[in-house]
Design an enzyme around this catalytic site. Structure first.
Site, PDB file in Angstrom:
ATOM      1  N   ASP A 165       0.701  -1.381  -0.125  1.00  0.00           N
ATOM      2  CA  ASP A 165      -0.156   0.113   0.123  1.00  0.00           C
ATOM      3  C   ASP A 165       1.132   1.139  -0.050  1.00  0.00           C
ATOM      4  O   ASP A 165       2.062   1.064  -0.024  1.00  0.00           O
ATOM      5  CB  ASP A 165      -0.842   0.066   1.179  1.00  0.00           C
ATOM      6  CG  ASP A 165      -1.811  -1.066   1.154  1.00  0.00           C
ATOM      7  OD1 ASP A 165      -2.077  -1.917   0.241  1.00  0.00           O
ATOM      8  OD2 ASP A 165      -2.446  -1.468   2.322  1.00  0.00           O
TER       9      ASP A 165
ATOM     10  N   ASP B  92       1.428   4.612   2.059  1.00  0.00           N
ATOM     11  CA  ASP B  92       1.165   5.354   3.219  1.00  0.00           C
ATOM     12  C   ASP B  92       1.449   6.694   3.083  1.00  0.00           C
ATOM     13  O   ASP B  92       2.849   6.870   2.784  1.00  0.00           O
ATOM     14  CB  ASP B  92       2.059   4.844   4.598  1.00  0.00           C
ATOM     15  CG  ASP B  92       1.462   3.342   4.717  1.00  0.00           C
ATOM     16  OD1 ASP B  92       0.189   3.049   4.643  1.00  0.00           O
ATOM     17  OD2 ASP B  92       2.254   2.447   4.940  1.00  0.00           O
TER      18      ASP B  92
END
Length: 208
Positions: free
Chosen positions: A132, A134
């Site tokens: 992902d 961040d």
């Protein structure tokens, strides 16, 4: 020397770490852990900066500290975006550049953290195809309209984006947590642990 949560600090040897006698064995085999640490959300006391080390596997994480005198370089999440042109060969460059263009009209101070930020800062590959993104977004004051606009700007991404809102001197909260639980209370991360809070009249208030 200003040091903040999520900054990446560079050092020359694991022997400089404060609790070197308890360093896990995997640290010696991790290029990331033997030279870099990520500043943790904890008070800096007696010149000791709390940092986290990361290994080659997801479960390899270790909290420790290092004296300021041994820090060779401080890399902030925001500086990575300021120098984004240097990372055109990184596979996250295009996405980060798109976000930068979306954020430009808002003059938002933001940066990359997590595995993506660590990889950009150190040049050590720690991301995978499932990583992902961040983000750290710094807001001096709470603007609830802006929080919703930020969420909308990031909604159509091809990968999962997890924005964290940092309020200097107060703490940080996950934008998704705020949007889902702003009425019942969302978690504010502080130097002294998580606190349940809400926003009222533009300021963060703790639930008592």
């Amino acid at each position: 020397m200003e040091i903040n949560v999520h900054d990446i600090v560079k050092f020359s040897s694991v022997n400089q770490l404060y609790d070197q006698t308890t360093i896990p064995a995997w640290v010696a085999h991790s290029p990331a852990a033997t030279s870099y640490g990520v500043v943790r959300r904890a008070p800096i006391t007696k010149q000791l900066v709390p940092i986290g080390l990361r290994g080659n596997a997801r479960h390899e994480r270790h909290g420790t500290a290092i004296d300021k005198q041994y820090i060779l370089e401080i890399i902030t999440p925001y500086s990575l975006i300021e120098q984004l042109a240097h990372f055109k060969n990184n596979r996250f460059y295009s996405l980060l550049n798109d976000i930068r263009h979306k954020f430009d009209p808002y003059t938002i101070k933001w940066g990359a953290t997590g595995s993506v930020g660590f990889e950009l800062a150190t040049g050590i590959q720690v991301t995978s195809i499932t990583s992902d993104l961040d983000l750290l977004i710094c807001l001096e004051v709470i603007d609830e309209v802006l929080l919703h606009e930020i969420s909308n700007l990031l909604a159509d991404s091809r990968i999962t984006i997890d924005p964290q809102i940092e309020i200097p001197g107060v703490g940080a909260f996950l934008l998704k947590d705020y949007l889902m639980n702003k009425e019942s209370g969302f978690i504010l991360r502080t130097f002294y642990g998580p606190q349940l809070c809400k926003i009222k009249e533009g300021s963060i208030q703790l639930f008592l």
